[in-house]
Write a protein that holds these residues in place. Structure first.
Motif, short mmCIF file in Angstrom:
data_model
loop_
_atom_site.label_atom_id
_atom_site.label_comp_id
_atom_site.label_asym_id
_atom_site.label_seq_id
_atom_site.Cartn_x
_atom_site.Cartn_y
_atom_site.Cartn_z
N GLU A 1 -6.50 5.95 14.83
CA GLU A 1 -6.57 4.48 14.83
C GLU A 1 -6.88 4.18 16.29
O GLU A 1 -5.69 3.83 16.88
N LEU B 1 -15.44 1.77 11.89
CA LEU B 1 -14.87 1.95 10.46
C LEU B 1 -14.84 0.55 9.72
O LEU B 1 -14.90 0.54 8.54
N LYS C 1 -15.10 5.14 6.04
CA LYS C 1 -13.63 5.04 6.06
C LYS C 1 -13.09 5.71 4.76
O LYS C 1 -12.14 6.76 4.85
#
Length: 254
Positions: free
Chosen positions: A191, A199, A206
């Motif tokens: 992330e 995403l 995702k």
């Protein structure tokens, strides 16, 4: 040496390419917290300056484009002239290209290889001799899931990141007899600001990523950072030539 000193990087000087943002910045932060002096290298001074200001007095930055191969020796001289011997080199700078294989031009392919492979080799040539002379050092690569299995529309990136695995194996056999360990980390889907942009507007992608990741979540940049600390630390003194996936199980998931 006992816990927690066995994981300490106190007294080490780590040069981290692409250290101003994302995973590179996380590696710098974790190494800094482990006691290292860190030298962040990249092309964009504003990002580097901001990252260094968030760390502290043992953090420094040097503006450099690793595709300028003839300047690699000069960078090593600048860093070591200010901070002393570089004991850890983190080859994290990279260039990504998402494009269908049959539409990828030769120039585009070469641009990705120059950053990820040729520029990295030039920097190793500039820094590793000092490590060999001192009989001690650690070289890390940031590989990728694209190093491990097929991902569509990233042929140049896949080729470059797969090359990292060959470089790790070859370099480790050449340098490890002289006390220089060479390893790689293969991050899964982490992330970062870049991944969020990719995403957040592509739920199907995702869902596919999470569906093939047994831990069913994205990793955090610090997950990669602490893995880098481990591989650079005395705790990994007998580890060389290895590829460590930090991926929530994605590389073994189904």
């Amino acid at each position: 040496m006992r816990f927690p000193q066995i994981f300490s990087l106190e007294g080490e000087t780590a040069l981290i390419t692409g250290g101003g943002t994302g995973i590179g910045q996380a590696i710098a932060q974790c190494m800094y917290e482990a006691g290292a002096t860190v030298a962040l290298v990249g092309r964009r001074e504003e990002e580097l300056s901001r990252a260094v200001s968030e760390l502290g007095e043992r953090a420094h930055y040097f503006v450099h484009d690793i595709t300028e191969m003839d300047q690699a020796d000069r960078l090593a001289t600048r860093v070591e002239g200010k901070l002393g011997p570089i004991t850890c080199l983190v080859n994290n700078a990279g260039k990504h290209l998402k494009k269908a294989a049959l539409e990828t031009s030769t120039d585009e392919f070469l641009a990705v290889l120059n950053t990820n492979v040729i520029g990295t080799h030039a920097l190793i040539k500039a820094i590793a001799p000092g490590m060999v002379e001192r009989q001690k050092g650690s070289i890390l690569f940031t590989a990728s899931m694209a190093s491990l299995f097929g991902i569509p529309q990233v042929i140049a990136y896949s080729a470059a990141k797969s090359a990292h695995l060959g470089m790790v194996r070859s370099l480790s056999t050449e340098l490890s007899p002289n006390g220089v360990r060479v390893n790689a980390i293969a991050p899964g889907w982490i992330e970062t600001e870049m991944s969020r942009k990719a995403l957040d507007n592509d739920q199907a992608r995702k869902d596919k990523i999470l569906g093939r990741t047994p831990m069913h979540k994205l990793g955090q940049p610090s997950d990669v950072g602490w893995a880098a600390v481990y591989l650079a630390s005395p705790a990994a003194a007998f580890i060389t030539g290895t590829i460590l996936p930090v991926d929530g199980g994605a590389s073994i998931g189904f």
